[in-house]
Design an enzyme around this catalytic site. Structure first.
Site, PDB file in Angstrom:
ATOM      1  N   CYS A  73       0.949  -1.607   3.607  1.00 24.93           N
ATOM      2  CA  CYS A  73       1.835  -2.405   3.329  1.00 24.93           C
ATOM      3  C   CYS A  73       1.386  -3.347   1.922  1.00 24.93           C
ATOM      4  CB  CYS A  73       2.407  -3.579   4.247  1.00 24.93           C
ATOM      5  SG  CYS A  73       1.080  -4.650   4.737  1.00 24.93           S
ATOM      6  N   CYS A 119      -1.816  -5.433   2.929  1.00 26.01           N
ATOM      7  CA  CYS A 119      -3.095  -4.610   3.151  1.00 26.01           C
ATOM      8  C   CYS A 119      -3.622  -3.836   2.005  1.00 26.01           C
ATOM      9  CB  CYS A 119      -2.722  -3.599   4.396  1.00 26.01           C
ATOM     10  SG  CYS A 119      -2.351  -4.400   6.003  1.00 26.01           S
ATOM     11  N   HIS A 158      -3.038  -7.108  10.793  1.00 29.53           N
ATOM     12  CA  HIS A 158      -2.696  -5.459  10.741  1.00 29.53           C
ATOM     13  C   HIS A 158      -3.779  -4.770  11.174  1.00 29.53           C
ATOM     14  CE1 HIS A 158       1.181  -5.983   8.201  1.00 29.53           C
ATOM     15  NE2 HIS A 158       1.180  -6.814   9.086  1.00 29.53           N
ATOM     16  N   GLU A 204      -5.581  -2.324   9.428  1.00 29.94           N
ATOM     17  CA  GLU A 204      -6.329  -2.415   8.102  1.00 29.94           C
ATOM     18  C   GLU A 204      -7.015  -3.592   7.708  1.00 29.94           C
ATOM     19  OE1 GLU A 204      -2.436  -0.363   6.681  1.00 29.94           O
ATOM     20  OE2 GLU A 204      -3.007  -1.727   8.326  1.00 29.94           O
TER      21      GLU A 204
END
Length: 142
Positions: free
Chosen positions: A76, A79, A46, A48
Site C-alpha cells: 500500500c 508500506c 502491516h 511489511e
C-alpha cells in the site's frame, strides 16, 4: 516467498488479512512478519512495516541497504513509502492490489519524481497462491 506466504497463512488464521513479509540480506532472513493490525489495534501494523522494523532492529540501522523484501501482496502507499525510506534494494511481491496497491497500481509511488529511492520491483511471484489466500479469506467473511 514461501516464508512470506507462511506468514500470510498465520495472519489469516489469527483473523488478520493474510499478508506476510520477509526481509533478507545475503541469503539470510533478517525478519519476517504477518499482518497484526487487529491484534495490536494499530493501523500501521502491516506485515511489511513489522518486518522492516524488526530487520532494522536486527542490524541496528534505519537503512536496510542491500536487503530485499518479499511480500505476498503489492504494498500500500504507507508500506511503499517505508520501503523507499529503508532503502530496500529489491521488492518482490505476489498478488497485485488494484484497489490499495501503490507500486504497479494506484499512486505508483516509485515512478514519482519526488520518490527518494525506488527499489527494483518484481511482481507476480507465487501470485496464484497469494491471490487464493486473500480471495478465500474474504469469501469466508462475507
Amino acid at each position: 516467498m514461501m516464508i512470506a506466504l507462511a506468514e500470510a497463512r498465520a495472519a489469516g488464521a489469527r483473523g488478520e488479512v493474510p499478508v506476510g513479509a520477509v526481509v533478507m540480506r545475503g541469503g539470510a532472513i533478517l525478519a519476517s512478519a504477518g499482518n497484526r493490525t487487529l491484534e495490536r489495534k494499530d493501523p500501521t501494523a502491516h506485515a511489511e512495516m513489522l518486518a522492516l522494523r524488526l530487520a532494522c532492529e536486527e542490524i541496528g540501522s534505519e537503512r536496510l541497504i542491500g536487503c530485499d523484501l518479499y511480500v505476498s501482496l503489492e504494498p500500500c502507499p504507507m508500506c511503499a513509502a517505508a520501503i523507499s525510506f529503508a532503502r530496500i534494494r529489491r521488492l518482490y511481491f505476489g498478488a497485485s492490489d488494484p484497489k490499495g496497491g501503490a507500486v504497479e497500481n494506484g499512486v505508483r509511488l516509485y515512478g514519482s519524481p519526488t520518490c527518494h529511492h525506488a527499489p527494483e520491483v518484481y511482481g507476480g511471484l507465487s501470485e496464484g497462491e497469494a491471490s487464493t489466500l486473500l480471495r478465500d479469506f474474504f469469501r469466508e467473511r462475507r
